[in-house]
Design a protein around this motif. Structure first.
Motif, short mmCIF file in Angstrom:
data_model
loop_
_atom_site.label_atom_id
_atom_site.label_comp_id
_atom_site.label_asym_id
_atom_site.label_seq_id
_atom_site.Cartn_x
_atom_site.Cartn_y
_atom_site.Cartn_z
N ILE A 158 0.84 -1.20 0.00
CA ILE A 158 0.00 0.00 0.00
C ILE A 158 0.87 1.25 0.00
O ILE A 158 0.63 2.20 -0.75
CB ILE A 158 -0.96 -0.01 1.21
CG1 ILE A 158 -2.05 -1.07 1.00
CG2 ILE A 158 -1.59 1.38 1.41
CD1 ILE A 158 -2.91 -1.34 2.23
N LEU A 159 1.91 1.25 0.83
CA LEU A 159 2.82 2.40 0.88
C LEU A 159 3.50 2.62 -0.47
O LEU A 159 3.61 3.76 -0.94
CB LEU A 159 3.85 2.20 1.99
CG LEU A 159 3.29 2.32 3.41
CD1 LEU A 159 4.26 1.71 4.42
CD2 LEU A 159 2.96 3.75 3.76
N LEU A 160 3.93 1.54 -1.11
CA LEU A 160 4.55 1.63 -2.42
C LEU A 160 3.55 2.21 -3.44
O LEU A 160 3.90 3.08 -4.24
CB LEU A 160 5.03 0.25 -2.87
CG LEU A 160 5.69 0.16 -4.24
CD1 LEU A 160 6.94 1.03 -4.31
CD2 LEU A 160 6.04 -1.29 -4.57
N TYR A 161 2.32 1.76 -3.37
CA TYR A 161 1.27 2.26 -4.27
C TYR A 161 1.10 3.76 -4.12
O TYR A 161 1.07 4.51 -5.11
CB TYR A 161 -0.05 1.54 -3.98
CG TYR A 161 -1.21 2.03 -4.82
CD1 TYR A 161 -1.43 1.51 -6.09
CD2 TYR A 161 -2.06 3.01 -4.34
CE1 TYR A 161 -2.48 1.96 -6.86
CE2 TYR A 161 -3.12 3.47 -5.11
CZ TYR A 161 -3.32 2.95 -6.37
OH TYR A 161 -4.36 3.40 -7.15
N PHE A 162 0.98 4.22 -2.87
CA PHE A 162 0.75 5.65 -2.65
C PHE A 162 1.97 6.49 -3.00
O PHE A 162 1.83 7.66 -3.37
CB PHE A 162 0.28 5.91 -1.22
CG PHE A 162 -1.20 5.69 -1.06
CD1 PHE A 162 -2.12 6.58 -1.56
CD2 PHE A 162 -1.68 4.56 -0.42
CE1 PHE A 162 -3.49 6.37 -1.44
CE2 PHE A 162 -3.04 4.34 -0.27
CZ PHE A 162 -3.95 5.25 -0.79
N GLU A 163 3.15 5.91 -2.92
CA GLU A 163 4.35 6.62 -3.40
C GLU A 163 4.28 6.80 -4.91
O GLU A 163 4.61 7.86 -5.44
CB GLU A 163 5.62 5.85 -3.04
CG GLU A 163 6.00 5.92 -1.59
CD GLU A 163 7.16 5.00 -1.24
OE1 GLU A 163 7.92 4.58 -2.14
OE2 GLU A 163 7.32 4.68 -0.04
N LYS A 164 3.80 5.77 -5.61
CA LYS A 164 3.70 5.83 -7.08
C LYS A 164 2.63 6.82 -7.54
O LYS A 164 2.81 7.49 -8.54
CB LYS A 164 3.41 4.46 -7.66
CG LYS A 164 4.60 3.53 -7.65
CD LYS A 164 4.25 2.22 -8.30
CE LYS A 164 5.47 1.33 -8.36
NZ LYS A 164 5.17 0.06 -9.04
N VAL A 165 1.51 6.87 -6.82
CA VAL A 165 0.44 7.81 -7.23
C VAL A 165 0.66 9.18 -6.63
O VAL A 165 -0.13 10.09 -6.84
CB VAL A 165 -0.98 7.29 -6.90
CG1 VAL A 165 -1.28 6.02 -7.65
CG2 VAL A 165 -1.20 7.12 -5.42
N ASP A 166 1.76 9.32 -5.89
CA ASP A 166 2.20 10.61 -5.33
C ASP A 166 1.12 11.28 -4.48
O ASP A 166 0.64 12.37 -4.81
CB ASP A 166 2.64 11.54 -6.46
CG ASP A 166 3.48 12.69 -5.93
OD1 ASP A 166 4.16 12.53 -4.90
OD2 ASP A 166 3.45 13.77 -6.57
N LEU A 167 0.76 10.62 -3.41
CA LEU A 167 -0.23 11.17 -2.48
C LEU A 167 0.33 12.40 -1.81
O LEU A 167 1.37 12.40 -1.24
CB LEU A 167 -0.64 10.14 -1.42
CG LEU A 167 -1.58 10.66 -0.34
CD1 LEU A 167 -2.94 10.92 -0.92
CD2 LEU A 167 -1.65 9.70 0.81
#
Length: 114
Positions: free
Chosen positions: A105-114
């Motif tokens: 989840i953390l990796l995902y949000f890094e990619k979508v630049d939260l």
């Protein structure tokens, strides 16, 4: 600092950002639901219970596709993404499973630049 502490600190920062954005602290299901909606690409006022479960499934498959466990097979005529499993997930206890999911989840949000 050990890896577990780093994961927890990064998780708390994500929860804080989501709290600022949505006004309350999200649980794991809410985060998966949010990712599922983002990946589905359509915001609706209401989803059925089954659709909510499907959205969380889409989220999990998408998250684990980052590590090569799943791959997007395609999108059906209603816009729902479908994944195929490429390799089995590792055998883990409950705490390890939760940390594995949090890390993705953390990796995902890094990619979508939260």
């Amino acid at each position: 600092m050990n890896v577990k502490d780093d994961l927890q600190n990064r998780w708390w920062k994500l929860e804080e950002k989501l709290m600022e954005r949505f006004g309350k602290k999200p649980d794991m299901e809410a985060i998966l639901f949010l990712i599922g909606i983002h990946e589905f690409g359509e915001i609706r006022k209401k989803f059925t219970k089954e659709q909510k479960q499907d959205l969380m499934h889409v989220a999990v498959c998408n998250l684990f596709s980052q590590s090569g466990y799943y791959e997007l097979e395609g999108v059906d005529r209603d816009g729902w993404p479908h994944f195929k499993q490429l390799k089995p997930l590792p055998v883990m206890n409950m705490i390890e499973q939760e940390n594995f999911l949090k890390d993705h989840i953390l990796l995902y949000f890094e990619k979508v630049d939260l």
